[in-house]
Design an enzyme around this catalytic site. Structure first.
Site, PDB file in Angstrom:
ATOM      1  N   GLY A   1      13.120  14.510   2.476  1.00  6.49           N
ATOM      2  CA  GLY A   1      11.965  14.986   3.238  1.00  6.49           C
ATOM      3  C   GLY A   1      12.097  16.431   3.684  1.00  6.49           C
TER       4      GLY A   1
ATOM      5  N   ARG B   1      27.156  12.909   1.209  1.00  8.73           N
ATOM      6  CA  ARG B   1      26.790  13.533   2.484  1.00  8.73           C
ATOM      7  C   ARG B   1      27.997  13.844   3.354  1.00  8.73           C
ATOM      8  NH1 ARG B   1      21.033  10.425   3.540  1.00  8.73           N
ATOM      9  NH2 ARG B   1      19.827  12.096   2.596  1.00  8.73           N
TER      10      ARG B   1
ATOM     11  N   GLY C   1      14.954  12.465  -3.485  1.00  9.37           N
ATOM     12  CA  GLY C   1      15.899  11.356  -3.607  1.00  9.37           C
ATOM     13  C   GLY C   1      15.967  10.756  -5.001  1.00  9.37           C
TER      14      GLY C   1
HETATM   15  P1  ADP Z   1      11.499  11.986  -5.550  1.00 13.06           P
HETATM   16  O1  ADP Z   1      12.204  10.927  -4.727  1.00 13.06           O
HETATM   17  O2  ADP Z   1      12.439  12.641  -6.510  1.00 13.06           O
HETATM   18  O3  ADP Z   1      10.737  12.950  -4.696  1.00 13.06           O
HETATM   19  P2  ADP Z   1       9.195  10.311  -5.994  1.00 13.06           P
HETATM   20  O4  ADP Z   1       9.632   9.450  -4.880  1.00 13.06           O
HETATM   21  O5  ADP Z   1       7.998  11.133  -5.806  1.00 13.06           O
HETATM   22  O6  ADP Z   1      10.431  11.248  -6.477  1.00 13.06           O
HETATM   23  O7  ADP Z   1       8.902   9.452  -7.286  1.00 13.06           O
HETATM   24  C1  ADP Z   1       9.843   8.621  -7.866  1.00 13.06           C
HETATM   25  C2  ADP Z   1       9.217   7.385  -8.406  1.00 13.06           C
HETATM   26  O8  ADP Z   1       8.145   7.696  -9.293  1.00 13.06           O
HETATM   27  C3  ADP Z   1      10.193   6.556  -9.201  1.00 13.06           C
HETATM   28  O9  ADP Z   1      10.427   5.351  -8.521  1.00 13.06           O
HETATM   29  C4  ADP Z   1       9.502   6.353 -10.537  1.00 13.06           C
HETATM   30  O10 ADP Z   1       9.633   5.026 -11.036  1.00 13.06           O
HETATM   31  C5  ADP Z   1       8.052   6.639 -10.214  1.00 13.06           C
HETATM   32  N1  ADP Z   1       7.298   6.997 -11.415  1.00 13.06           N
HETATM   33  C6  ADP Z   1       7.550   7.992 -12.287  1.00 13.06           C
HETATM   34  N2  ADP Z   1       6.676   7.952 -13.307  1.00 13.06           N
HETATM   35  C7  ADP Z   1       5.873   6.914 -13.093  1.00 13.06           C
HETATM   36  C8  ADP Z   1       4.766   6.326 -13.810  1.00 13.06           C
HETATM   37  N3  ADP Z   1       4.356   6.832 -14.956  1.00 13.06           N
HETATM   38  N4  ADP Z   1       4.177   5.248 -13.276  1.00 13.06           N
HETATM   39  C9  ADP Z   1       4.598   4.732 -12.099  1.00 13.06           C
HETATM   40  N5  ADP Z   1       5.628   5.223 -11.383  1.00 13.06           N
HETATM   41  C10 ADP Z   1       6.251   6.294 -11.871  1.00 13.06           C
HETATM   42 MG    MG Z   2      11.409   9.182  -3.755  1.00 10.95          MG
END
Ligand code: ADP
Ligand code: MG
Length: 396
Positions: free
Chosen positions: A376, A38, A353
């Site tokens: 976000g 950042r 993230g």
């Molecule tokens: P980002 O931060 O990229 O937007 P999210 O916060 O929506 O992504 O999701 C990330 C989380 O989703 C991770 O901590 C990951 O462990 C979880 N995740 C991915 N696949 C599964 C699954 N099959 N079951 C439970 N959690 C999952």
């Molecule tokens: Mg996330």
């Protein structure tokens, strides 16, 4: 260009004091910045202002202070030191934000100087966009620059406030982020393949619905896939599932079909008997998940299916890991998809993230066209929302 606001290029900064909101919300360990992404992201605008004869005053939040006064472990001093180290500039720091000391330090800023103020959130009123906070911060400069993309979705005192009192323009990071994340919807080079994963349908509903409108193919993986399976009448064992969202998931599949957006769901999965670091995986087809098993990752047939779609893409947007990538044995699907994106001859845009963390973990960051610095804020853009921090800037 999808960016319709004035930037630092459109305003005369010579001899002016510029108060600039950056996103220096960096991770710290023992008073040292452990990831300087950042800070690096803000440098082009800082450099431009300095080289064009402005005196630069930087402000940011860091972490989640209580808002009742200084908390030494959340000081911005380490971020100021990191900026000095990365640029070689003489970066001054004042351990005050709204008081006489800060005002005096700002008044002493000369063209070419760089001053970093203390954490804007050491005062509770900042978060509420209190007019006194806005007025105070605006009094420090002649021009307000917003370059903190990561907080541009928050109508807070240091993000939107000064724009009410002094001319407000965007920095280069804000411009590039907004431009990139909005133009993929306006004019994507096709085929446009979107990949959405992560844990929950509920937290990505706006993202999914907006992507269905513009993507040619929408790949759905991660924990949210199981709620989609339920809407198709499959059983999902103990996998992550959201009862209340099954109907909406089904409606989305129908809407995608009507719109001509092809949806790809996992055809096989790596499942296990409990959620843990020591869990052992086995592969099962999506319509054969046993009652006592939970899905943790996409399976090998799905990896091939998704990779093929990605290889043919001209534009890829990706948000959300394909599995529980934090555990190495369930990171494979996310890694294969990340490599497919890296190897594809496409414009690749990554937001979120955990997705960014996964790509860094696999060492593929420099193979992507754009990695968003905002979690976000990037999701709100992808949902088609306007960002308050952008709204208040002068129109181009
Ligand atoms: P980002 O931060 O990229 O937007 P999210 O916060 O929506 O992504 O999701 C990330 C989380 O989703 C991770 O901590 C990951 O462990 C979880 N995740 C991915 N696949 C599964 C699954 N099959 N079951 C439970 N959690 C999952
Ligand atoms: Mg996330």
């Amino acid at each position: 260009m999808a960016f319709t606001k004035k930037t630092v290029r459109d305003i005369d900064v010579e001899g002016k004091r510029v108060i600039m909101r950056v996103d220096f919300n960096v991770p710290l360990k023992d008073g040292v910045v452990t990831d300087d992404t950042r800070v690096r992201a803000a440098i082009p605008t800082i450099e431009y202002l300095k080289e064009n004869g402005a005196g630069v005053i930087l402000m940011s939040h860091l972490g989640r202070p209580k808002g009742d006064g200084p908390e030494p472990e959340l000081s911005l001093k380490p971020a100021a030191d990191k900026l000095a180290e990365l640029t070689g500039y003489d970066v001054k720091f004042v351990a005050d934000t709204y008081g006489d000391e800060a005002a005096a330090a700002c008044a002493a800023v000369q063209p070419g100087d760089i001053l970093v103020l203390e954490n804007v959130r050491f005062l509770k009123a900042e978060k509420k966009n209190d007019p006194e906070v806005a007025k105070k911060l605006a009094s420090y400069g002649d021009i307000f620059v917003l370059d903190a993309f990561g907080t541009a979705h928050r109508a807070q005192g240091s993000v939107v406030g000064p724009a009410e009192f002094i001319p407000a323009v965007a920095g280069f990071l804000l411009e590039k982020e907004v431009d990139t994340l909005t133009s993929i919807f306006a004019e994507p080079e096709r085929p446009f393949v979107a990949i959405v994963g992560g844990s929950k349908v509920s937290s990505k509903i706006g993202v999914l619905e907006n992507l269905i409108e513009s993507a040619d193919t929408l790949i759905i993986g991660g924990g949210m896939a199981y709620t989609f399976f339920l809407s198709k009448g499959y059983t999902v064992g103990t996998s992550l599932q959201e009862e209340d969202w099954i109907e909406r998931a089904g409606e989305m599949l129908a809407k995608a079909e009507a719109k001509g957006c092809k949806i790809l769901l996992p055809i096989d999965n790596v499942v296990t008997d409990h959620f843990g670091e020591d869990a052992v995986g086995e592969v099962v087809d999506s319509d054969k998940i046993p009652d006592n098993r939970m899905g943790m990752d996409i399976g090998p047939k799905t990896e091939a299916l998704f990779s093929e779609a990605i290889a043919g893409a001209k534009t890829v947007f990706w948000n959300g890991p394909m599995g529980v990538f934090e555990f190495d044995q369930f990171a494979h699907g996310t890694e294969v998809v990340a490599r497919a994106v890296a190897d594809s001859d496409c414009t690749s845009i990554i937001g979120g993230g955990d997705s960014v963390a996964a790509i860094n973990k696999f060492g593929l960051a420099d193979k992507m066209s754009w990695i968003s610095t905002g979690g976000g804020a990037s999701m709100e853009l992808v949902e088609g929302k306007a960002l308050p921090g952008v709204e208040v800037l002068l129109d181009a």
